[in-house]
Design an enzyme around this catalytic site. Sequence first.
Site, short mmCIF file in Angstrom:
data_model
loop_
_atom_site.label_atom_id
_atom_site.label_comp_id
_atom_site.label_asym_id
_atom_site.label_seq_id
_atom_site.Cartn_x
_atom_site.Cartn_y
_atom_site.Cartn_z
N ASP A 83 16.70 -0.47 -0.75
CA ASP A 83 15.29 -0.87 -0.65
C ASP A 83 14.52 -0.32 -1.86
O ASP A 83 14.94 0.67 -2.47
CB ASP A 83 14.75 -0.29 0.67
CG ASP A 83 13.46 -0.94 1.11
OD1 ASP A 83 13.20 -2.09 0.71
OD2 ASP A 83 12.71 -0.30 1.89
N HIS A 179 3.02 -1.44 4.34
CA HIS A 179 4.02 -0.44 4.72
C HIS A 179 3.35 0.64 5.58
O HIS A 179 2.21 1.01 5.32
CB HIS A 179 4.59 0.24 3.47
CG HIS A 179 5.49 -0.65 2.66
ND1 HIS A 179 5.29 -0.86 1.31
CD2 HIS A 179 6.58 -1.36 2.99
CE1 HIS A 179 6.24 -1.66 0.86
NE2 HIS A 179 7.03 -1.99 1.86
N HIS A 206 8.02 -7.53 3.94
CA HIS A 206 7.98 -6.06 3.96
C HIS A 206 6.90 -5.62 4.95
O HIS A 206 6.08 -6.42 5.36
CB HIS A 206 7.67 -5.53 2.55
CG HIS A 206 8.90 -5.49 1.70
ND1 HIS A 206 9.46 -4.31 1.28
CD2 HIS A 206 9.69 -6.48 1.24
CE1 HIS A 206 10.56 -4.59 0.58
NE2 HIS A 206 10.71 -5.90 0.53
N ASN A 228 11.64 -6.47 7.18
CA ASN A 228 11.95 -5.05 6.95
C ASN A 228 11.25 -4.15 7.95
O ASN A 228 10.04 -4.26 8.15
CB ASN A 228 11.46 -4.64 5.56
CG ASN A 228 12.32 -5.16 4.44
OD1 ASN A 228 13.25 -5.92 4.68
ND2 ASN A 228 12.01 -4.76 3.23
N THR A 231 9.22 2.29 9.32
CA THR A 231 8.42 3.28 10.05
C THR A 231 8.83 3.36 11.53
O THR A 231 8.94 4.46 12.09
CB THR A 231 6.91 2.94 9.92
OG1 THR A 231 6.61 2.88 8.51
CG2 THR A 231 6.03 3.97 10.58
P1 13P Z 1 7.44 -0.50 7.54
O1 13P Z 1 7.64 0.95 7.23
O2 13P Z 1 6.01 -0.86 7.66
O3 13P Z 1 8.27 -0.95 8.67
O4 13P Z 1 7.94 -1.31 6.24
C1 13P Z 1 9.29 -1.37 5.95
C2 13P Z 1 9.55 -1.93 4.62
O5 13P Z 1 8.94 -2.89 4.20
C3 13P Z 1 10.62 -1.34 3.84
O6 13P Z 1 10.70 -1.87 2.58
#
Ligand code: 13P
Length: 280
Positions: A83, A179, A206, A228, A231
């Site tokens: 990532d 994110h 994302h 994705n 968190t």
């Molecule tokens: P989150 O942490 O909001 O789930 O995002 C994950 C992400 O996009 C990792 O690249």
Amino acid sequence: MLKNNKFVDVLHNAHDNGYAIGAFNIFNEQTARGVIAAANKAKTAIILQTSAGTVKRLGAKALGGMINAMKADAPYGLALHLDHCGDEELAKDCILNGWDAVMMDFSHFSMEENIEKTKRVVDFAHEHNVAVEGEVGLVLGVEEDIVSDVERLAEEGETVEYIEKSGVDAIAPAVGTAHGVYKAEPKLNFDLVEKLSKRETSVVIHGGTGLNDEAYRKLVDCGASKINISTAIKYAYAEGVKKSAAELDIPKSPMKADEVIEKCVEEVAYRLITLFRGDK
Ligand code: 13P
């Protein structure tokens, strides 16, 4: 387009069958095992992704070796992905140590530089049959070392130019997600997801944690192939750690603590995987 690449294959298969693959950020054996257990329960393929920080901490060889060995426990398919990486040498290390794909994040550079830097990695990665994901626009929020307090939504023209000139296999356009934890209800550009997903390049979302179920479903219906989630896995891990500390005598049975943690991760991942698949 790469042939016989696990990352490309699982994404194209998902798109052709009208669903999105959950791509979960894992950072140790327990989180990896929890996500794989969820995918197996849902009888589906999965993407495990690692941050650049996790690769630096554990080493590409050890981490790549561990996840690739786990592929034997994931009969529906597992792809290993790096990532958000801005470090070409680290990406090369992953490319040479068993990753199926890497995401190069040069989105804070000018479009010209973003294309040039990404293309350099695409050329190297494709020589090794490894796929590349790229980003256009800036996604708000914090993803480990990647911090953005400005948002710049991607536009269709520049995103198509980036896809065509860089040769990426998957594209993450900034469409209004963030994110980390959402501070306000996001306004998403579903229209851009729909337009871009008509192309061969897979569309990636994302900032998956915290969207409501309706938004997830609409993104999938518009053609997103990869969502994705990072968190939510970290919160599930924290819950598992607290639960095991409260309920178990850990020094007596440390492996039981690992099982509790894996179960918490599995439950969170399973709910999302089945939602992205549209399972009833
Ligand atoms: P989150 O942490 O909001 O789930 O995002 C994950 C992400 O996009 C990792 O690249």
